[in-house]
Design a protein around this motif. Structure first.
Motif, PDB file in Angstrom:
ATOM      1  N   LEU A  43      -7.190  -6.854  -4.427  1.00  0.00           N
ATOM      2  CA  LEU A  43      -5.591  -7.071  -4.283  1.00  0.00           C
ATOM      3  C   LEU A  43      -5.060  -6.366  -3.290  1.00  0.00           C
ATOM      4  O   LEU A  43      -4.155  -6.862  -2.548  1.00  0.00           O
ATOM      5  N   VAL A  44      -5.608  -5.319  -2.715  1.00  0.00           N
ATOM      6  CA  VAL A  44      -5.008  -4.486  -1.726  1.00  0.00           C
ATOM      7  C   VAL A  44      -5.200  -5.389  -0.337  1.00  0.00           C
ATOM      8  O   VAL A  44      -4.569  -5.231   0.547  1.00  0.00           O
ATOM      9  N   GLY A  45      -6.235  -5.876  -0.255  1.00  0.00           N
ATOM     10  CA  GLY A  45      -6.517  -6.892   1.067  1.00  0.00           C
ATOM     11  C   GLY A  45      -5.932  -8.123   0.820  1.00  0.00           C
ATOM     12  O   GLY A  45      -5.037  -8.341   2.055  1.00  0.00           O
ATOM     13  N   ALA A  46      -5.292  -8.751  -0.338  1.00  0.00           N
ATOM     14  CA  ALA A  46      -4.453  -9.767  -0.408  1.00  0.00           C
ATOM     15  C   ALA A  46      -3.027  -9.520   0.289  1.00  0.00           C
ATOM     16  O   ALA A  46      -2.272  -9.985   0.868  1.00  0.00           O
ATOM     17  N   LEU A  47      -2.544  -8.148  -0.442  1.00  0.00           N
ATOM     18  CA  LEU A  47      -1.328  -7.914  -0.247  1.00  0.00           C
ATOM     19  C   LEU A  47      -1.301  -7.430   1.507  1.00  0.00           C
ATOM     20  O   LEU A  47      -0.061  -7.717   2.062  1.00  0.00           O
ATOM     21  N   TYR A  48      -2.222  -6.740   1.826  1.00  0.00           N
ATOM     22  CA  TYR A  48      -2.117  -6.423   3.155  1.00  0.00           C
ATOM     23  C   TYR A  48      -2.012  -7.742   4.216  1.00  0.00           C
ATOM     24  O   TYR A  48      -1.512  -7.627   5.203  1.00  0.00           O
ATOM     25  N   ASP A  49      -2.860  -8.880   3.784  1.00  0.00           N
ATOM     26  CA  ASP A  49      -2.711  -9.928   4.731  1.00  0.00           C
ATOM     27  C   ASP A  49      -1.338 -10.476   4.576  1.00  0.00           C
ATOM     28  O   ASP A  49      -0.868 -11.404   5.275  1.00  0.00           O
ATOM     29  N   THR A  96      12.619  -8.762   7.150  1.00  0.00           N
ATOM     30  CA  THR A  96      11.275  -9.203   6.715  1.00  0.00           C
ATOM     31  C   THR A  96      10.101  -8.412   7.579  1.00  0.00           C
ATOM     32  O   THR A  96       9.205  -7.661   7.158  1.00  0.00           O
ATOM     33  N   LEU A  97      10.214  -8.182   8.940  1.00  0.00           N
ATOM     34  CA  LEU A  97       9.533  -7.601   9.841  1.00  0.00           C
ATOM     35  C   LEU A  97       9.355  -5.885   9.558  1.00  0.00           C
ATOM     36  O   LEU A  97       8.296  -5.242   9.537  1.00  0.00           O
ATOM     37  N   THR A  98      10.550  -5.327   9.338  1.00  0.00           N
ATOM     38  CA  THR A  98      10.649  -3.813   8.787  1.00  0.00           C
ATOM     39  C   THR A  98       9.883  -3.849   7.649  1.00  0.00           C
ATOM     40  O   THR A  98       9.254  -2.775   7.078  1.00  0.00           O
ATOM     41  N   ALA A  99      10.253  -4.756   6.493  1.00  0.00           N
ATOM     42  CA  ALA A  99       9.610  -4.442   5.115  1.00  0.00           C
ATOM     43  C   ALA A  99       8.145  -4.505   5.205  1.00  0.00           C
ATOM     44  O   ALA A  99       7.412  -4.003   4.732  1.00  0.00           O
ATOM     45  N   ALA A 100       7.609  -5.485   6.100  1.00  0.00           N
ATOM     46  CA  ALA A 100       6.018  -5.817   6.301  1.00  0.00           C
ATOM     47  C   ALA A 100       5.562  -4.691   6.857  1.00  0.00           C
ATOM     48  O   ALA A 100       4.398  -4.125   6.702  1.00  0.00           O
ATOM     49  N   THR A 101       6.280  -4.030   7.908  1.00  0.00           N
ATOM     50  CA  THR A 101       5.551  -3.098   8.767  1.00  0.00           C
ATOM     51  C   THR A 101       5.383  -1.933   7.803  1.00  0.00           C
ATOM     52  O   THR A 101       4.303  -1.094   7.633  1.00  0.00           O
ATOM     53  N   LEU A 102       6.493  -1.726   6.990  1.00  0.00           N
ATOM     54  CA  LEU A 102       6.288  -0.391   5.887  1.00  0.00           C
ATOM     55  C   LEU A 102       5.320  -0.633   4.902  1.00  0.00           C
ATOM     56  O   LEU A 102       4.664   0.232   4.481  1.00  0.00           O
ATOM     57  N   LEU A 119      -0.021   0.488   2.798  1.00  0.00           N
ATOM     58  CA  LEU A 119      -1.443  -0.200   2.412  1.00  0.00           C
ATOM     59  C   LEU A 119      -2.669   0.338   3.244  1.00  0.00           C
ATOM     60  O   LEU A 119      -3.811   0.016   2.889  1.00  0.00           O
ATOM     61  N   ARG A 120      -2.423   0.854   4.434  1.00  0.00           N
ATOM     62  CA  ARG A 120      -3.171   0.962   5.375  1.00  0.00           C
ATOM     63  C   ARG A 120      -4.550   1.936   4.739  1.00  0.00           C
ATOM     64  O   ARG A 120      -5.800   1.656   5.233  1.00  0.00           O
ATOM     65  N   SER A 121      -4.143   3.000   4.293  1.00  0.00           N
ATOM     66  CA  SER A 121      -5.316   3.872   3.715  1.00  0.00           C
ATOM     67  C   SER A 121      -6.070   3.138   2.586  1.00  0.00           C
ATOM     68  O   SER A 121      -7.364   3.307   2.812  1.00  0.00           O
ATOM     69  N   PRO A 122      -5.636   2.694   1.447  1.00  0.00           N
ATOM     70  CA  PRO A 122      -6.656   1.863   0.678  1.00  0.00           C
ATOM     71  C   PRO A 122      -7.165   0.729   1.176  1.00  0.00           C
ATOM     72  O   PRO A 122      -8.298   0.336   0.778  1.00  0.00           O
ATOM     73  N   LYS A 136      -8.021   0.848  -3.876  1.00  0.00           N
ATOM     74  CA  LYS A 136      -7.074   1.058  -4.932  1.00  0.00           C
ATOM     75  C   LYS A 136      -5.608   1.140  -4.507  1.00  0.00           C
ATOM     76  O   LYS A 136      -5.284   1.688  -3.533  1.00  0.00           O
ATOM     77  N   LEU A 137      -4.818   0.260  -5.253  1.00  0.00           N
ATOM     78  CA  LEU A 137      -3.541   0.077  -4.944  1.00  0.00           C
ATOM     79  C   LEU A 137      -2.732   1.467  -4.833  1.00  0.00           C
ATOM     80  O   LEU A 137      -1.866   1.765  -4.218  1.00  0.00           O
TER      81      LEU A 137
END
Length: 648
Positions: free
Chosen positions: A165-171, A214-220, A225-228, A234-235
């Motif tokens: 799930l974390v990988g999918a959200l990060y992508d 969109t860019l700001t929200a995606a960057t945040l 999500l970078r650590s998990p 784990k989310l």
């Protein structure tokens, strides 16, 4: 009284209800095509670095327990505590638990962990996880044995780092970040370079602001999500402050924070562009402000693009000093073309006053962007692929071919749009159509050139102004809808945007896929390290005679794939008449005398009468192996027969 004003619109022959349905069908078809290409034809995403060797090797059988386990990588990687874990047959830690030691020597990237002394014989599992230099997580596992292979309770991990799930959200966040940047930078460039009056158009303002959001929200989201994503998977760990602190100390974390700071400057740029600039009337002042905004906007856009170049594929591999500026230029050209295309589409559908001159200006900018994309794309393709075999034989190369195909389709549709642009003409309209709904009531109350009655009730005057604004808008729409050239342009631009969405999806996947050059280099290094066999499956036939009743027959054996590592075995026992012969027991042993390895015992399972099978037979290295087969035909009658076979 008449005036001349250009307008764009769809053909009146297309029913209003069918136009959105047609657009939705087009986008749905493109999304389906991309999903099929990415899910069905692409290899799993992996990162830039790859494991090229280990000591002990995967599947090796060593006589005594080693003091340490080392891993060698094709590129620089980052490791933390627990990045390399060695587990004994019972699942307990066989290493000391200390952080991996950096054993780098020259260009060789190597890490090692120390093992406990006095380890017993059996099969050990090595599980590792790291972060490659281009910010993507990598992981893997392999086994080696001390003395002889044994049963193990450790299951090799089936999921890769960066998955779930974390990988999918990060992508998803990565895709949204690219899309937001393209809309933000390309939309602002469209206003400044092609249609300066569009700075006061609400639809274009909303488009650019949404790109920024969109860019700001995606960057945040990527920062949290970078650590998990690179660690636990784990989310819930997205809100771990210690993990966030660790991320901020890495190159990708610093790039994301820098992007957020640049987005603060971008917010000021947007405020000026759609505020003071849109209201400026003096031509000289507006020209100076245009120049200042163009310089400032270019610097901000280049800085945001550099946050990708500094943390991903361009920053690693060969020629990073050239690759990073080229990558920035490539991203800016993409934004100018595809972002401007999105702005043009919004202007064609939502604003009535865009002119033919504006479209021609954008057409020239788009053509220049295509030239830049071609030059930078060729360099990037050579750098990341490196050979014709990698172009067709690796996941990265295959995705690159899909991307090139989509670019070709996009250029073809753009050529159609240019043809429609060349046919555009100015459309005469009534002066009343130029009424702005935001003008004051006196101006809006004018009818056929007659001023409004000052003694009239103000509320009545405001009502008349609103009515006339509605009539003016309807008149403009009717005139737009009567122009088939503009209708054709709108449809072709919509098709361009649809293909651009698909192209952006493929490009996003490419950023997380191991480049073809690296994949082939890692494969060659791995091949040289483990020396797998290339001869293919081994087949042999061994006659036997146990000396007892029904003690004669023939053993036929297939070993597949007949190389180092795991192999499968099928064994058939035939009687003198060629019919299957059922025997109580069959055992095998493999010995490599030249390296003093073995005998490695194998006990196959009975599958059916005269047919035995075994899987996962580990052949640790290439050589001239002796296979010994023991056949027992009764309680007291048995024999052992042997033959040498070449593996590797």
């Amino acid at each position: 009284m008449t005036a001349t004003a250009p307008h764009f619109g769809p053909s009146p022959s297309v029913p209003p209800m069918r136009r959105p349905l047609a657009a939705a069908a087009l986008l749905a078809a493109l999304v389906t095509m991309v999903a099929g290409l990415l899910l069905g034809g692409a290899a799993p995403a992996s990162a830039h670095a790859a494991l090229t060797g280990s000591d002990p090797q995967d599947g090796a059988v060593v006589a005594t327990a080693p003091k340490e386990v080392t891993l060698t990588f094709s590129e620089q990687v980052a490791m933390g505590d627990g990045s390399i874990r060695v587990l004994d047959p019972g699942g307990k830690r066989a290493d000391t638990g200390a952080a991996p030691r950096d054993l780098q020597s020259g260009s060789t990237v190597k890490y090692g962990v120390t093992l406990h002394s006095g380890l017993p014989d059996g099969t050990y599992t090595v599980a590792w996880q790291a972060v490659s230099a281009d910010s993507h997580p990598i992981s893997g596992a392999f086994t080696f044995s001390v003395g002889a292979p044994s049963e193990t309770t450790v299951a090799l991990p089936s999921n890769e780092a960066g998955g779930g799930l974390v990988g999918a959200l990060y992508d998803i966040a990565r895709y949204a970040a690219y899309a937001g940047f393209i809309v933000l930078a390309g939309g602002a460039a469209f206003v400044l370079a092609c249609w300066q009056r569009g700075a006061g158009a609400r639809p274009l303002q909303r488009l650019v602001v949404r790109g920024w959001l969109t860019l700001t929200a995606a960057t945040l989201a990527m920062l949290l999500l970078r650590s998990p994503y690179t660690g636990s998977g784990k989310l819930a760990d997205a809100f771990d402050l210690d993990g966030l602190k660790a991320v901020l100390e890495t190159k990708p974390g610093a790039a994301l924070v820098s992007r957020l700071l640049l987005l603060g400057a971008a917010a000021l740029f947007i405020a000026v562009l759609f505020g003071a600039y849109a209201k400026r009337e003096d031509e000289r002042e507006k020209k100076d402000l245009t120049f200042g905004l163009a310089i400032g906007g270019t610097v901000i856009a280049a800085g945001i693009a550099a946050t990708w170049a500094l943390a991903e594929h361009a920053s690693t591999g060969i020629q990073p000093g050239i690759a990073m500026p080229v990558d920035v230029l490539h991203l800016l050209a993409v934004a100018a073309w595809l972002g401007g295309l999105a702005a043009l589409l919004v202007a064609l559908y939502r604003t009535p006053d865009i002119g033919a001159t504006t479209v021609r200006r954008f057409s020239r900018i788009a053509f220049g962007s295509v030239l830049v994309l071609t030059a930078t794309g060729l360099y990037q393709s050579w750098r990341q692929v490196g050979s014709w075999s990698a172009l067709t034989g690796t996941g990265y190369g295959q995705l690159l071919l899909v991307k090139v195909g989509l670019v070709a389709v996009l250029v073809g549709v753009a050529w159609i749009s240019r043809r429609w642009t060349a046919r555009l003409t100015e459309v005469p309209t009534e002066a009343g159509t130029a009424v702005d709904p935001q003008t004051d009531a006196d101006a809006s109350a004018e009818v056929e050139g007659e001023p409004a009655d000052e003694s009239e009730d103000p509320s009545r005057a405001a009502q008349l102004a609103r009515q006339k604004a509605a009539v003016a808008t309807a008149t403009k729409k009717r005139i737009r809808d009567a122009d088939p050239e503009r209708s054709g342009l709108r449809r072709s631009v919509l098709a361009e945007v649809g293909v651009a969405v698909a192209l952006l999806a493929v490009t996003t996947v490419l950023t997380s896929t191991e480049p073809g050059r690296t994949e082939e280099e890692a494969a060659r290094a791995s091949t040289g390290a483990s020396a797998p066999a290339t001869a293919g499956p081994v087949t042999l036939s061994l006659p036997f005679d146990t000396g007892g009743r029904n003690g004669k027959g023939t053993v036929r054996m297939d070993i597949d794939p007949g190389r180092t590592g795991a192999n499968g075995l099928h064994l058939w026992i035939d009687g003198p008449d060629g019919q299957p012969l059922d025997v109580p027991e069959v055992k095998l042993a493999f010995t490599l005398k030249s390296k003093d390895i073995g005998p490695l015992p194998v006990v196959p399972d009975r599958l059916t009468e005269g047919h035995w099978t075994a899987s996962g037979i580990q052949i640790p290295m290439a050589g001239d192996w002796k296979v010994a087969v023991t056949v027992r035909t009764s309680d007291i009658d048995q024999t052992t027969i042997g033959k040498n076979i070449k593996i590797g």
